[in-house]
Design a protein around this motif. Structure first.
Motif, PDB file in Angstrom:
ATOM      1  N   ASP A   1       0.802  -1.219   0.000  1.00  0.00           N
ATOM      2  CA  ASP A   1       0.000   0.000   0.000  1.00  0.00           C
ATOM      3  C   ASP A   1       0.833   1.266   0.000  1.00  0.00           C
ATOM      4  OD1 ASP A   1      -2.838  -0.939   0.145  1.00  0.00           O
ATOM      5  OD2 ASP A   1      -2.075  -1.961   1.927  1.00  0.00           O
ATOM      6  N   GLY A   2       2.078   1.180   0.385  1.00  0.00           N
ATOM      7  CA  GLY A   2       2.931   2.354   0.381  1.00  0.00           C
ATOM      8  C   GLY A   2       3.962   2.281   1.488  1.00  0.00           C
ATOM      9  N   ILE A   3       4.817   3.301   1.533  1.00  0.00           N
ATOM     10  CA  ILE A   3       5.830   3.437   2.569  1.00  0.00           C
ATOM     11  C   ILE A   3       5.423   4.628   3.439  1.00  0.00           C
ATOM     12  CG2 ILE A   3       8.276   3.654   3.093  1.00  0.00           C
ATOM     13  CD1 ILE A   3       7.591   1.234   1.323  1.00  0.00           C
ATOM     14  N   VAL A   4       5.315   4.425   4.744  1.00  0.00           N
ATOM     15  CA  VAL A   4       4.857   5.468   5.667  1.00  0.00           C
ATOM     16  C   VAL A   4       6.038   5.958   6.493  1.00  0.00           C
ATOM     17  CG1 VAL A   4       3.244   6.083   7.501  1.00  0.00           C
ATOM     18  CG2 VAL A   4       2.607   4.346   5.808  1.00  0.00           C
ATOM     19  N   ALA A   5       6.326   7.259   6.419  1.00  0.00           N
ATOM     20  CA  ALA A   5       7.360   7.863   7.250  1.00  0.00           C
ATOM     21  C   ALA A   5       6.716   8.364   8.538  1.00  0.00           C
ATOM     22  CB  ALA A   5       8.032   9.012   6.513  1.00  0.00           C
ATOM     23  N   LEU A   6       7.049   7.734   9.651  1.00  0.00           N
ATOM     24  CA  LEU A   6       6.492   8.082  10.963  1.00  0.00           C
ATOM     25  C   LEU A   6       7.482   9.007  11.667  1.00  0.00           C
ATOM     26  CD1 LEU A   6       5.310   4.480  11.776  1.00  0.00           C
ATOM     27  CD2 LEU A   6       3.830   6.406  11.202  1.00  0.00           C
ATOM     28  N   THR A   7       7.316  10.306  11.434  1.00  0.00           N
ATOM     29  CA  THR A   7       8.226  11.302  11.986  1.00  0.00           C
ATOM     30  C   THR A   7       7.502  12.106  13.063  1.00  0.00           C
ATOM     31  OG1 THR A   7       7.640  12.948  10.304  1.00  0.00           O
ATOM     32  CG2 THR A   7       9.447  11.440   9.795  1.00  0.00           C
ATOM     33  N   HIS A   8       8.270  12.699  13.957  1.00  0.00           N
ATOM     34  CA  HIS A   8       7.681  13.402  15.088  1.00  0.00           C
ATOM     35  C   HIS A   8       8.643  14.467  15.583  1.00  0.00           C
ATOM     36  CE1 HIS A   8      10.247  11.011  17.880  1.00  0.00           C
ATOM     37  NE2 HIS A   8      10.125  10.099  16.930  1.00  0.00           N
ATOM     38  N   GLY A   9       8.243  15.226  16.592  1.00  0.00           N
ATOM     39  CA  GLY A   9       9.033  16.360  17.050  1.00  0.00           C
ATOM     40  C   GLY A   9       9.874  16.108  18.283  1.00  0.00           C
TER      41      GLY A   9
ATOM     42  N   ASN B   1       2.463  -2.912  14.804  1.00  0.00           N
ATOM     43  CA  ASN B   1       1.117  -2.878  14.237  1.00  0.00           C
ATOM     44  C   ASN B   1       1.033  -3.776  13.005  1.00  0.00           C
ATOM     45  OD1 ASN B   1      -1.191  -1.765  12.459  1.00  0.00           O
ATOM     46  ND2 ASN B   1      -1.538  -0.805  14.440  1.00  0.00           N
ATOM     47  N   PRO B   2       0.030  -4.656  12.941  1.00  0.00           N
ATOM     48  CA  PRO B   2      -0.024  -5.634  11.847  1.00  0.00           C
ATOM     49  C   PRO B   2      -0.321  -5.037  10.483  1.00  0.00           C
ATOM     50  CG  PRO B   2      -2.025  -5.760  13.166  1.00  0.00           C
ATOM     51  CD  PRO B   2      -1.087  -4.835  13.893  1.00  0.00           C
ATOM     52  N   ASN B   3      -0.618  -3.746  10.401  1.00  0.00           N
ATOM     53  CA  ASN B   3      -0.794  -3.112   9.093  1.00  0.00           C
ATOM     54  C   ASN B   3       0.546  -2.823   8.422  1.00  0.00           C
ATOM     55  OD1 ASN B   3      -3.495  -3.239   9.579  1.00  0.00           O
ATOM     56  ND2 ASN B   3      -3.884  -1.056   9.424  1.00  0.00           N
ATOM     57  N   PHE B   4       1.644  -3.085   9.142  1.00  0.00           N
ATOM     58  CA  PHE B   4       2.978  -2.993   8.560  1.00  0.00           C
ATOM     59  C   PHE B   4       3.529  -4.393   8.303  1.00  0.00           C
ATOM     60  CE2 PHE B   4       3.264   1.220  10.835  1.00  0.00           C
ATOM     61  CZ  PHE B   4       3.336   1.995   9.680  1.00  0.00           C
ATOM     62  N   GLY B   5       4.017  -4.604   7.081  1.00  0.00           N
ATOM     63  CA  GLY B   5       4.691  -5.854   6.755  1.00  0.00           C
ATOM     64  C   GLY B   5       6.171  -5.798   7.036  1.00  0.00           C
ATOM     65  N   GLY B   6       6.707  -4.588   7.203  1.00  0.00           N
ATOM     66  CA  GLY B   6       8.123  -4.409   7.516  1.00  0.00           C
ATOM     67  C   GLY B   6       8.355  -3.041   8.121  1.00  0.00           C
ATOM     68  N   ILE B   7       9.437  -2.900   8.895  1.00  0.00           N
ATOM     69  CA  ILE B   7       9.758  -1.649   9.593  1.00  0.00           C
ATOM     70  C   ILE B   7      11.254  -1.368   9.457  1.00  0.00           C
ATOM     71  CG2 ILE B   7      10.024  -0.578  11.871  1.00  0.00           C
ATOM     72  CD1 ILE B   7       7.189  -0.439  11.029  1.00  0.00           C
ATOM     73  N   LEU B   8      11.577  -0.110   9.165  1.00  0.00           N
ATOM     74  CA  LEU B   8      12.944   0.384   9.224  1.00  0.00           C
ATOM     75  C   LEU B   8      12.983   1.524  10.234  1.00  0.00           C
ATOM     76  CD1 LEU B   8      15.891   0.681   8.238  1.00  0.00           C
ATOM     77  CD2 LEU B   8      15.023   2.209   6.439  1.00  0.00           C
TER      78      LEU B   8
ATOM     79  N   PRO C   1      -0.908   3.885   9.393  1.00  0.00           N
ATOM     80  CA  PRO C   1      -1.259   2.852   8.420  1.00  0.00           C
ATOM     81  C   PRO C   1      -2.693   2.334   8.529  1.00  0.00           C
ATOM     82  CG  PRO C   1      -0.221   1.816  10.283  1.00  0.00           C
ATOM     83  CD  PRO C   1      -0.242   3.296  10.576  1.00  0.00           C
ATOM     84  N   ALA C   2      -3.529   2.924   9.413  1.00  0.00           N
ATOM     85  CA  ALA C   2      -4.878   2.403   9.612  1.00  0.00           C
ATOM     86  C   ALA C   2      -5.864   3.164   8.737  1.00  0.00           C
ATOM     87  CB  ALA C   2      -5.281   2.513  11.081  1.00  0.00           C
TER      88      ALA C   2
ATOM     89  N   GLY D   1      -1.516   0.974  20.152  1.00  0.00           N
ATOM     90  CA  GLY D   1      -2.043  -0.133  20.940  1.00  0.00           C
ATOM     91  C   GLY D   1      -2.449  -1.339  20.117  1.00  0.00           C
ATOM     92  N   GLY D   2      -2.524  -1.172  18.789  1.00  0.00           N
ATOM     93  CA  GLY D   2      -2.839  -2.297  17.918  1.00  0.00           C
ATOM     94  C   GLY D   2      -4.045  -2.105  17.024  1.00  0.00           C
ATOM     95  N   CYS D   3      -4.712  -0.951  17.084  1.00  0.00           N
ATOM     96  CA  CYS D   3      -5.882  -0.748  16.231  1.00  0.00           C
ATOM     97  C   CYS D   3      -5.475  -0.789  14.765  1.00  0.00           C
ATOM     98  CB  CYS D   3      -6.561   0.579  16.554  1.00  0.00           C
ATOM     99  SG  CYS D   3      -7.446   0.564  18.128  1.00  0.00           S
ATOM    100  N   ASN D   4      -6.246  -1.538  13.974  1.00  0.00           N
ATOM    101  CA  ASN D   4      -5.933  -1.672  12.554  1.00  0.00           C
ATOM    102  C   ASN D   4      -6.993  -1.070  11.646  1.00  0.00           C
ATOM    103  OD1 ASN D   4      -7.831  -3.667  13.104  1.00  0.00           O
ATOM    104  ND2 ASN D   4      -6.456  -5.386  12.653  1.00  0.00           N
ATOM    105  N   ILE D   5      -7.977  -0.366  12.212  1.00  0.00           N
ATOM    106  CA  ILE D   5      -8.985   0.346  11.439  1.00  0.00           C
ATOM    107  C   ILE D   5      -9.620   1.381  12.356  1.00  0.00           C
ATOM    108  CG2 ILE D   5     -10.803  -1.357  11.935  1.00  0.00           C
ATOM    109  CD1 ILE D   5     -11.764  -0.850   8.993  1.00  0.00           C
ATOM    110  N   ILE D   6     -10.128   2.476  11.764  1.00  0.00           N
ATOM    111  CA  ILE D   6     -10.650   3.612  12.533  1.00  0.00           C
ATOM    112  C   ILE D   6     -12.008   4.018  11.980  1.00  0.00           C
ATOM    113  CG2 ILE D   6     -10.245   6.033  13.190  1.00  0.00           C
ATOM    114  CD1 ILE D   6      -7.211   5.366  12.380  1.00  0.00           C
ATOM    115  N   CYS D   7     -12.945   4.342  12.865  1.00  0.00           N
ATOM    116  CA  CYS D   7     -14.179   5.034  12.497  1.00  0.00           C
ATOM    117  C   CYS D   7     -14.185   6.383  13.201  1.00  0.00           C
ATOM    118  CB  CYS D   7     -15.416   4.235  12.894  1.00  0.00           C
ATOM    119  SG  CYS D   7     -15.870   2.937  11.724  1.00  0.00           S
ATOM    120  N   PHE D   8     -14.433   7.443  12.441  1.00  0.00           N
ATOM    121  CA  PHE D   8     -14.281   8.811  12.940  1.00  0.00           C
ATOM    122  C   PHE D   8     -15.556   9.583  12.611  1.00  0.00           C
ATOM    123  CE2 PHE D   8     -10.787  11.994  13.891  1.00  0.00           C
ATOM    124  CZ  PHE D   8     -11.617  13.108  13.956  1.00  0.00           C
ATOM    125  N   THR D   9     -16.333   9.948  13.652  1.00  0.00           N
ATOM    126  CA  THR D   9     -17.542  10.721  13.433  1.00  0.00           C
ATOM    127  C   THR D   9     -17.226  12.207  13.497  1.00  0.00           C
ATOM    128  OG1 THR D   9     -18.172  10.826  15.771  1.00  0.00           O
ATOM    129  CG2 THR D   9     -18.899   8.896  14.521  1.00  0.00           C
TER     130      THR D   9
END
Length: 514
Positions: free
Chosen positions: A165-173, A198-205, A439-440, A420-428
């Motif tokens: 699905d893509g490569i996600v850069a998880l950056t922070h301050g 998180n199981p939505n990642f198949g690999g991590i760097l 990645p969710a 914590g492990g959530c692999n999908i989100i519902c947002f009202t």
């Protein structure tokens, strides 16, 4: 809680027979009958706002959902607009009946439970997406992480790997100038390691600078993570600078691509879904339409063996008694109250109050006090027993309905849930929040039809028919449940079609930076 039965021509919604206010279905002009008990508006009532059903005296409790949401600060006439000008709140002082409604979670028989198409990982966890993540240990490695992700996502680096699905850069301050014995550091480590798991990642760097406080080796050791083929690490100083680091990062990810791409979706039980329940940009309809409909969907998921995760502790303040009475054990209820106490101390130490008013947008949408917002927010949690309470970013190791302690700020809250492990989100949303959360996948649920039609490119589901009487909480909840299964199985949410979600990774920045 569903509204009491009203004629369709009524211009207001009454949520409980004990209420002394009603919510306007649409704008009501001064002097207009509301279609209920000969009440006539005594001023213009904006859509989603409250009006008085009978006279209310100074100091009287104002009731909505059958619960106190505030007190009159001056006499209020029948039909008058009830909002900031004549209503305020006091410190929450609700009565608690720990475990008063405790009961076993009513699971469906195994043979009746639904499945979805997910990615089974070697550790047994199941993902709804197939990303590769780049985790920055510190802000100083963010540039390298983003440049590497851009090469694959926009520079053709994923050619012939369409199952990724893509490569996600998880950056922070953060990541440096922090006390490693502090609560803030523990939260950061839990967040980074939680995303790595998180199981939505198949690999991590993991990429660090090299001299930061948040050393990668220490993070792995504290988290029980082990470097291997699908968890690689590197530091910029060891590689010899940014350009060499980007090349090394590209090479490390290239070594993962074929294996991650080869993983296929297979039928998986709904017990492998962990659904993050969120709301943002709320309005006066949130607790009437989208939130209870999501609560109905959450109940369905739990009955099929899945997990629904409520959060945002400051936004359940004043309604926590509705959760403690559902706790499966006294210690579960006590842990929730302990977190409320922590928040009281935390806000006091920062010259703030836990019983703060809602945001500007919430007020414009008709919400007057945090108690009112909290009662509507809790509706997302449905009616199932409360199985567990987790601190921020703790691994969610129980199925069923659970709670995670987070701030009310949506990016920080969702970051904790995904860690914590959530692999999908519902947002009202009633005002129109538009975030994605890689990645969710994130399903956006509109509380009202006007906003849904105005922002239909961003809203996946419309619950506005509940407000007009053309839909029901049950039917809308079933639609949300089916959408969760479809999106978990690979259907894109609208935020995914626009490739949103790269900027919402926000670990809780708790504690002093020195």
């Amino acid at each position: 809680m569903p509204a009491i039965a009203l004629p369709k021509e009524a211009r207001v919604i009454v949520l409980n027979a004990a209420d002394n206010v009603a919510v306007a279905r649409d704008k009501i002009a001064d002097g207009s009958p509301i279609g209920l008990d000969d009440v006539v508006s005594t001023g213009d009532i904006p859509r989603g706002h409250k009006l008085a059903l009978r006279p209310i005296q100074t100091g009287d409790a104002i009731l909505k959902y059958g619960q106190v949401i505030g007190f009159a600060t001056q006499p209020i006439r029948t039909g008058e607009h009830v909002h900031l000008q004549n209503m305020a709140m006091q410190e929450s002082n609700v009565a608690h009946e720990f475990c008063a409604d405790a009961r076993p979670t009513p699971l469906l028989p195994e043979g009746e439970r639904r499945t979805f198409q997910g990615f089974r990982r070697p550790n047994g966890m199941v993902g709804t997406r197939n990303y590769i993540g780049i985790v920055s240990s510190v802000n100083c490695s963010a540039t390298v992480a983003k440049a590497t992700a851009d090469y694959f996502n926009r520079g053709g680096g994923l050619a012939n790997h369409s199952n990724i699905d893509g490569i996600v850069a998880l950056t922070h301050g953060g990541g440096c100038a922090i006390n490693t014995a502090s609560e803030g550091y523990r939260y950061l480590v839990r967040t980074l390691s939680g995303y790595a798991r998180n199981p939505n990642f198949g690999g991590i760097l993991m990429i660090g600078l090299g001299c930061e406080t948040n050393q990668i080796e220490m993070l792995l050791e504290r988290s029980g993570l082990t470097e291997g083929a699908f968890l690689r690490t590197m530091t910029i100083q060891r590689m010899g600078g940014t350009r060499k680091s980007i090349e090394a990062a590209k090479a490390a990810i290239n070594e993962m691509l074929d294996a991650v791409n080869a993983v296929q979706r297979t039928p998986q039980p709904l017990s492998e879904l962990k659904l993050a329940l969120q709301c943002g940009g709320s309005d006066g309809y949130s607790g009437i339409s989208a939130n209870p409909a999501l609560g109905y969907a959450a109940d369905l998921l739990v009955r099929h063996g899945g997990t629904a995760v409520l959060s945002e502790t400051p936004e359940i303040y004043g309604a926590e008694h509705l959760l403690t009475r559902r706790a499966t054990a006294p210690e579960v209820a006590r842990k929730l109250m302990d977190r409320i106490d922590w928040w009281r101390a935390y806000t006091a130490s920062n010259d703030a109050e836990l019983n703060n008013n809602p945001s500007h947008g919430n007020k414009a949408g008709g919400l007057t006090t945090i108690l009112e917002k909290s009662l509507g927010a809790v509706a997302k949690g449905g009616t199932m027993p409360l199985e567990a309470v987790y601190e921020y970013a703790e691994p969610i190791d129980r199925t069923g309905f659970v709670f995670m302690d987070t701030p009310g700020y949506d990016p920080v809250a969702v970051t904790g849930q995904v860690a914590g492990g959530c692999n999908i989100i519902c947002f009202t949303t009633g005002r129109g929040s538009v975030s994605g959360f890689k990645p969710a996948p994130c399903i956006k649920i509109a509380t009202n039809t006007t906003m849904y039609e105005h922002m239909e490119e961003d809203m996946d589901i419309n619950c506005g028919g509940i407000v007009t009487g053309e839909d029901s909480i049950e039917e809308a909840g079933k639609r949300i449940f089916e959408k969760v299964i479809a999106v978990a199985s690979g259907e894109q949410s609208l935020s995914e079609t626009f490739d949103y979600g790269d900027n919402e990774f926000v670990p809780w920045p708790l504690g002093a930076v020195t």
